[in-house]
Scaffold this active site. Structure first.
Site: not given
Ligand SMILES: *Cc1c(COP(=O)(O)O)cnc(C)c1O
Length: 398
Positions: A63, A116, A188, A213
């Site tokens: 992690r 978004y 972004d 994407k």
């Protein structure tokens, strides 16, 4: 650096994407291994203590850090020209970790109005519960940004090209406004990828990606990334990502590294298709308008030429018949797939007014540049003639 290892930083972008992550090869492997291990053994108690305190380099627990994930972080940060990257479980985990890293009670955010959807909802419905305020503006006009800035504005959050209107925001101009007001500029960059646009070079502090994407490009994995321009912001995001657990899994990182190797090839092909399809749509009798930054009649074509190294693979266009026309077209395509998401090798269409943005009141939709007839098209890498024929047949059938 030992012989046989690769140093990619001075190479060009397509080459860097292909050789991504191989700087630390151990056996001369030509694909980054998947280090599917949740924890890492310490040689001694003293080494364990030194690793925990950061005095000794080395892995502790996945992690916190993992070699496969780190290879992806270094690769994306390298393409963006940033200091370092922090990988996240999804694009939204990346967005959330940026919000959680830099926004506190009483802070204000100015953001692109057609951010978004979930990025906007988190600000409006979730962070508002913690006393963070946000103002949404049409950031394609810099004066709208300037007017919304306040003394307590901590962050300017911009998405360009915008979804789904494909209007642009002038990044150098936005950076100048952020600087003047002492705010962070977060961008972004999902729609362009670093192959076409590198916001840090234009003055952004933070770049966010949905790797789902274009960077992965194969519609088979979810992932996100934050790249920062400097060390201080990196350390802050890294700490928050570890604490809140927004971390990426090594198998996920490996799939994305694999997809990323063809980033240049995919984008070149997809944007060549997009340019030809935009021109074809402009002359089609069933199409009322086309928005593509590569068309000379796009109102920000000159800005696109200035701040992007290509016009991308996203097109939006209007169909005759409004809402009904859009729905009929969605039901008429065969090769082109009716689905949300974007940036994969396969072409996808969606109709925001009846699908992704249906829950928004029509007047608010229009304000964000989403008319009832708008169709969003993520152009893939198929043969142009096949895409053109499918679209032509579907438009005439509707
Ligand atoms: C998809 C997307 C996101 C969210 O990414 P996920 O990987 O789905 O969490 C954020 N921003 C943009 C521009 C996107 O297209």
């Amino acid at each position: 650096m030992e012989s046989g290892q690769k140093k990619t930083s001075e190479l060009r972008k397509t080459t860097r994407a292909i050789h991504a992550g191989l700087e630390h090869s151990i056996y001369g492997e030509v694909s980054v291994p998947i280090f599917q291990s949740s924890t890492f053994a310490f040689p001694s108690a003293e080494d364990g203590a030194a690793r925990f305190s950061g005095k000794q380099a080395g892995y502790v627990y996945s992690r916190l850090d993992n070699p496969t994930v780190r290879a992806l972080e270094e690769s994306v940060a390298n393409l963006e020209g940033g200091f370092a990257g922090v990988a996240a479980a999804s694009g939204m985990a990346a967005v959330s970790s940026v919000y959680l890293s830099f926004l506190s009670r009483g802070d204000h955010v100015v953001a692109t109005s057609c951010l978004y959807g979930s990025s906007r909802t988190v600000l409006e419905s979730e962070l508002s519960r913690y006393g963070v305020e946000a103002t949404f503006v049409d950031s394609s006009e810099l004066s709208n940004i300037e007017e919304a800035m306040r003394a307590e504005t901590k962050m300017l959050f911009v998405e360009t090209p915008m979804n789904p209107s494909l209007r642009l925001t002038d990044l150098a101009g936005a950076a100048a406004i952020a600087k003047k007001h002492g705010a962070l500029l977060a961008v972004d960059n999902t729609f362009s990828s670093p192959y076409l646009q590198r916001p840090i070079e234009l003055g952004a502090h933070i770049v966010i990606h949905s790797l789902t994407k274009f960077i992965n490009g194969h519609a088979d994995v979810i992932g996100g990334m934050v790249v920062t321009a400097d060390k201080e912001h990196y350390e802050r995001v890294k700490k928050v990502a570890i604490l809140f657990g927004t971390t990426m899994d090594p198998h996920q990182a490996w799939l994305i590294l694999r997809g990323m190797r063809t980033l240049g090839l995919r984008i070149e092909r997809a944007q060549e298709n997009a340019m030809k399809l935009a021109q074809f749509l402009q002359s089609h009798p069933e199409v009322t308008w086309v928005s593509y930054p590569g068309l000379p009649d796009h109102p920000q074509h000159e800005l696109a030429k200035r701040q992007m190294e290509g016009f991308g693979a996203m097109i939006s266009f209007g169909v005759k018949g409004g809402l009904e026309g859009g729905i009929k077209l969605m039901n008429s395509v065969r090769l082109i797939t009716l689905a949300v998401s974007l940036g994969g090798v396969e072409s996808l269409v969606e109709h925001p007014a009846s699908m992704t943005h249906a829950a928004i009141a029509p007047a608010k939709r229009l304000e964000a540049g989403i008319s009832d007839d708008l169709v969003r098209f993520s152009v893939g890498c198929e043969d142009f003639e096949d895409l053109k024929n499918d679209l032509d047949r579907a438009l005439r059938a509707k």
